[in-house]
Design a protein around this motif. Structure first.
Motif, PDB file in Angstrom:
ATOM      1  N   GLY A   1       0.799  -1.221   0.000  1.00 21.67           N
ATOM      2  CA  GLY A   1       0.000   0.000   0.000  1.00 21.67           C
ATOM      3  C   GLY A   1       0.827   1.265   0.000  1.00 21.67           C
ATOM      4  O   GLY A   1       0.284   2.363  -0.112  1.00 21.67           O
ATOM      5  N   GLN A   2       2.175   1.135   0.177  1.00 23.15           N
ATOM      6  CA  GLN A   2       3.122   2.247   0.101  1.00 23.15           C
ATOM      7  C   GLN A   2       2.884   3.315   1.164  1.00 23.15           C
ATOM      8  O   GLN A   2       3.068   4.508   0.926  1.00 23.15           O
ATOM      9  CB  GLN A   2       3.109   2.879  -1.296  1.00 23.15           C
ATOM     10  CG  GLN A   2       3.527   1.916  -2.392  1.00 23.15           C
ATOM     11  CD  GLN A   2       3.602   2.557  -3.765  1.00 23.15           C
ATOM     12  OE1 GLN A   2       3.183   3.698  -3.957  1.00 23.15           O
ATOM     13  NE2 GLN A   2       4.146   1.839  -4.723  1.00 23.15           N
ATOM     14  N   SER A   3       2.456   2.895   2.351  1.00 24.39           N
ATOM     15  CA  SER A   3       2.410   3.810   3.487  1.00 24.39           C
ATOM     16  C   SER A   3       3.816   3.941   4.066  1.00 24.39           C
ATOM     17  O   SER A   3       4.672   3.082   3.818  1.00 24.39           O
ATOM     18  CB  SER A   3       1.442   3.287   4.556  1.00 24.39           C
ATOM     19  OG  SER A   3       0.133   3.148   4.026  1.00 24.39           O
ATOM     20  N   LEU A   4       4.040   4.993   4.838  1.00 20.40           N
ATOM     21  CA  LEU A   4       5.384   5.266   5.364  1.00 20.40           C
ATOM     22  C   LEU A   4       5.576   4.596   6.726  1.00 20.40           C
ATOM     23  O   LEU A   4       5.017   5.040   7.733  1.00 20.40           O
ATOM     24  CB  LEU A   4       5.606   6.774   5.496  1.00 20.40           C
ATOM     25  CG  LEU A   4       5.778   7.554   4.194  1.00 20.40           C
ATOM     26  CD1 LEU A   4       5.901   9.044   4.481  1.00 20.40           C
ATOM     27  CD2 LEU A   4       7.000   7.064   3.430  1.00 20.40           C
ATOM     28  N   LEU A   5       6.344   3.536   6.759  1.00 12.81           N
ATOM     29  CA  LEU A   5       6.687   2.836   7.992  1.00 12.81           C
ATOM     30  C   LEU A   5       8.137   3.157   8.337  1.00 12.81           C
ATOM     31  O   LEU A   5       9.021   3.002   7.492  1.00 12.81           O
ATOM     32  CB  LEU A   5       6.499   1.329   7.819  1.00 12.81           C
ATOM     33  CG  LEU A   5       6.734   0.464   9.055  1.00 12.81           C
ATOM     34  CD1 LEU A   5       5.672   0.741  10.113  1.00 12.81           C
ATOM     35  CD2 LEU A   5       6.728  -1.018   8.676  1.00 12.81           C
ATOM     36  N   PHE A   6       8.391   3.581   9.563  1.00 12.82           N
ATOM     37  CA  PHE A   6       9.728   4.075   9.917  1.00 12.82           C
ATOM     38  C   PHE A   6      10.827   3.068   9.637  1.00 12.82           C
ATOM     39  O   PHE A   6      11.825   3.392   9.013  1.00 12.82           O
ATOM     40  CB  PHE A   6       9.762   4.482  11.396  1.00 12.82           C
ATOM     41  CG  PHE A   6      11.133   4.873  11.865  1.00 12.82           C
ATOM     42  CD1 PHE A   6      11.753   6.004  11.358  1.00 12.82           C
ATOM     43  CD2 PHE A   6      11.808   4.108  12.798  1.00 12.82           C
ATOM     44  CE1 PHE A   6      13.031   6.368  11.771  1.00 12.82           C
ATOM     45  CE2 PHE A   6      13.074   4.458  13.226  1.00 12.82           C
ATOM     46  CZ  PHE A   6      13.693   5.594  12.717  1.00 12.82           C
ATOM     47  N   THR A   7      10.678   1.848  10.094  1.00 13.25           N
ATOM     48  CA  THR A   7      11.760   0.874   9.952  1.00 13.25           C
ATOM     49  C   THR A   7      12.035   0.508   8.497  1.00 13.25           C
ATOM     50  O   THR A   7      13.146   0.116   8.151  1.00 13.25           O
ATOM     51  CB  THR A   7      11.436  -0.409  10.739  1.00 13.25           C
ATOM     52  OG1 THR A   7      10.105  -0.847  10.403  1.00 13.25           O
ATOM     53  CG2 THR A   7      11.509  -0.153  12.224  1.00 13.25           C
ATOM     54  N   GLU A   8      11.023   0.643   7.637  1.00 15.04           N
ATOM     55  CA  GLU A   8      11.246   0.387   6.220  1.00 15.04           C
ATOM     56  C   GLU A   8      11.917   1.588   5.551  1.00 15.04           C
ATOM     57  O   GLU A   8      12.720   1.441   4.641  1.00 15.04           O
ATOM     58  CB  GLU A   8       9.913   0.095   5.526  1.00 15.04           C
ATOM     59  CG  GLU A   8      10.078  -0.329   4.067  1.00 15.04           C
ATOM     60  CD  GLU A   8       8.888   0.051   3.210  1.00 15.04           C
ATOM     61  OE1 GLU A   8       8.957  -0.185   2.007  1.00 15.04           O
ATOM     62  OE2 GLU A   8       7.919   0.591   3.738  1.00 15.04           O
ATOM     63  N   GLN A   9      11.585   2.794   6.038  1.00 16.99           N
ATOM     64  CA  GLN A   9      12.090   4.017   5.434  1.00 16.99           C
ATOM     65  C   GLN A   9      13.404   4.494   6.052  1.00 16.99           C
ATOM     66  O   GLN A   9      14.038   5.406   5.522  1.00 16.99           O
ATOM     67  CB  GLN A   9      11.049   5.141   5.593  1.00 16.99           C
ATOM     68  CG  GLN A   9       9.739   4.885   4.874  1.00 16.99           C
ATOM     69  CD  GLN A   9       9.879   4.974   3.369  1.00 16.99           C
ATOM     70  OE1 GLN A   9      10.677   5.752   2.860  1.00 16.99           O
ATOM     71  NE2 GLN A   9       9.126   4.172   2.648  1.00 16.99           N
ATOM     72  N   THR A  10      13.831   3.879   7.153  1.00 16.56           N
ATOM     73  CA  THR A  10      15.019   4.352   7.868  1.00 16.56           C
ATOM     74  C   THR A  10      16.233   4.439   6.960  1.00 16.56           C
ATOM     75  O   THR A  10      16.883   5.476   6.850  1.00 16.56           O
ATOM     76  CB  THR A  10      15.349   3.419   9.053  1.00 16.56           C
ATOM     77  OG1 THR A  10      14.183   3.252   9.850  1.00 16.56           O
ATOM     78  CG2 THR A  10      16.460   3.995   9.894  1.00 16.56           C
ATOM     79  N   SER A  11      16.558   3.334   6.297  1.00 18.71           N
ATOM     80  CA  SER A  11      17.741   3.311   5.441  1.00 18.71           C
ATOM     81  C   SER A  11      17.512   4.083   4.154  1.00 18.71           C
ATOM     82  O   SER A  11      18.406   4.766   3.657  1.00 18.71           O
ATOM     83  CB  SER A  11      18.137   1.867   5.122  1.00 18.71           C
ATOM     84  OG  SER A  11      17.069   1.176   4.489  1.00 18.71           O
ATOM     85  N   LEU A  12      16.294   4.000   3.594  1.00 25.07           N
ATOM     86  CA  LEU A  12      16.010   4.676   2.327  1.00 25.07           C
ATOM     87  C   LEU A  12      16.159   6.182   2.460  1.00 25.07           C
ATOM     88  O   LEU A  12      16.775   6.841   1.617  1.00 25.07           O
ATOM     89  CB  LEU A  12      14.590   4.348   1.860  1.00 25.07           C
ATOM     90  CG  LEU A  12      14.269   2.892   1.521  1.00 25.07           C
ATOM     91  CD1 LEU A  12      12.865   2.797   0.947  1.00 25.07           C
ATOM     92  CD2 LEU A  12      15.265   2.332   0.533  1.00 25.07           C
TER      93      LEU A  12
END
Length: 355
Positions: free
Chosen positions: A159-170
């Motif tokens: 769904g491409q929501s912003l999750l911190f742990t997924e976005q941390t490195s990106l």
């Protein structure tokens, strides 16, 4: 050198240049037949995020030669094969840069949505744990229930929501490459974390309360699961959070490398399922797990909740940034250096042939 020899070498060099020009022309003609843009960055007939790179996407400190080299490496891709290393990394940088350009309201809303969606994992796990603990020893019930861990992550990632742990490195990649300032990254992290936590706490207050009234689980089940999460020394939780952050960073990397939705679902299920099976500490899911116990249980105090959240957030951040973003970015820079050296050697050989 005799005139005949010089004429022969010049002819060989001209042939090499002519062949390259003919190859480029053939590729442009092939692209035109398929309705693809006729430009040199698309000579492989591939349309990809990395091929829309513009000079303004790079830091001002990056030379024009380095920019052209990065564009070349990033576009060196083939749909019949796995995405190239550089293609994945540059695509992630571009996606992160787009996130930096979103409005604060959009960022918070997306992060808030992810906090709600990730709660589905805990709701399913807790329901399964309550059901299985009546027929199995508690330890086995926890392990089997954890197999439902990926459900919320699949919803969030696809769904491409912003999750911190997924976005941390990106989100750290543009900063590592000098495209965005560190202060902007910290502000962005703060917004995403706040949205995830508020969404998760709201889910715990409403949905976990609903589950209690539906008798899907009891307060003792919530306490038992919370103690399963908190029953370690702080440095153990910290190390576990680093590993979980590393694995979540790798999830983001692998999702970018996949070319279709089914592959992404499989990859997310495998990685997050492993996190759940091993009982590793994830800050956003853990927030819902422990906050639920704070609201409806009898063993978790506000201090334990806040301390746990701080330790796990720091651990997840280190795992995602250091073990994924920094190391992947350094590998990319080594690859760029190799391409530059090969290009210089090829140019030298052509110049020698012209002499």
């Amino acid at each position: 050198m005799s005139q005949d020899t010089e004429h022969k070498n010049n002819s060989q060099a001209d042939d090499i240049v002519d062949k390259r020009l003919m190859t480029d022309a053939d590729n442009r003609e092939y692209n035109a037949k398929d309705g693809l843009p006729e430009d040199d960055s698309n000579t492989l007939g591939i349309i990809d995020t990395t091929e829309s790179l513009k000079d303004e996407d790079f830091s001002e400190e990056i030379s024009q030669q380095d920019r052209e080299t990065i564009k070349k490496v990033a576009s060196d891709d083939n749909v019949s094969q796995a995405k190239s290393y550089a293609s994945i990394l540059v695509e992630q940088v571009m996606d992160a840069k787009e996130t930096f350009e979103r409005s604060l309201g959009s960022l918070f809303t997306s992060a808030f949505t992810a906090g709600l969606e990730i709660g589905i994992s805990f709701f399913m796990i807790l329901s399964a744990f309550a059901l299985l603990s009546g027929v199995l020893p508690s330890h086995y019930a926890l392990v089997l229930a954890s197999l439902l861990y990926p459900i919320g992550f699949i919803v969030v990632v696809i769904g491409q929501s912003l999750l911190f742990t997924e976005q941390t490195s990106l989100l750290s990649l543009p900063v590592l490459n000098g495209i965005e300032p560190l202060t902007k990254l910290l502000r962005l992290w703060g917004i995403v974390i706040a949205g995830n936590i508020v969404g998760g706490c709201l889910f715990a207050a409403l949905m976990v309360g609903l589950g209690l009234n539906m008798q899907l689980f009891s307060a003792s089940d919530i306490d038992a699961y919370a103690e399963h999460i908190l029953g370690f020394r702080w440095w153990v939780i910290f190390g576990s959070a680093i590993l979980a952050g590393w694995m979540m960073g790798m999830t983001a990397w692998l999702v970018t490398s996949a070319r279709d939705t089914l592959s992404r679902i499989v990859l997310v299920s495998l990685i997050t399922g492993s996190i759940g099976f091993l009982g590793l500490h994830h800050s956003i899911v853990g927030n819902i797990e422990i906050f639920s116990a704070l609201l409806y249980g009898n063993t978790v105090s506000l201090w334990r909740y806040l301390l746990f959240l701080a330790v796990v957030l720091i651990g997840n951040t280190i795992g995602g940034v250091v073990f994924v973003a920094v190391l992947k970015n350094r590998t990319f820079l080594f690859e760029i250096r190799k391409v530059k050296e090969q290009t210089a050697e090829t140019k030298t050989k052509i110049d020698d042939l012209r002499l």
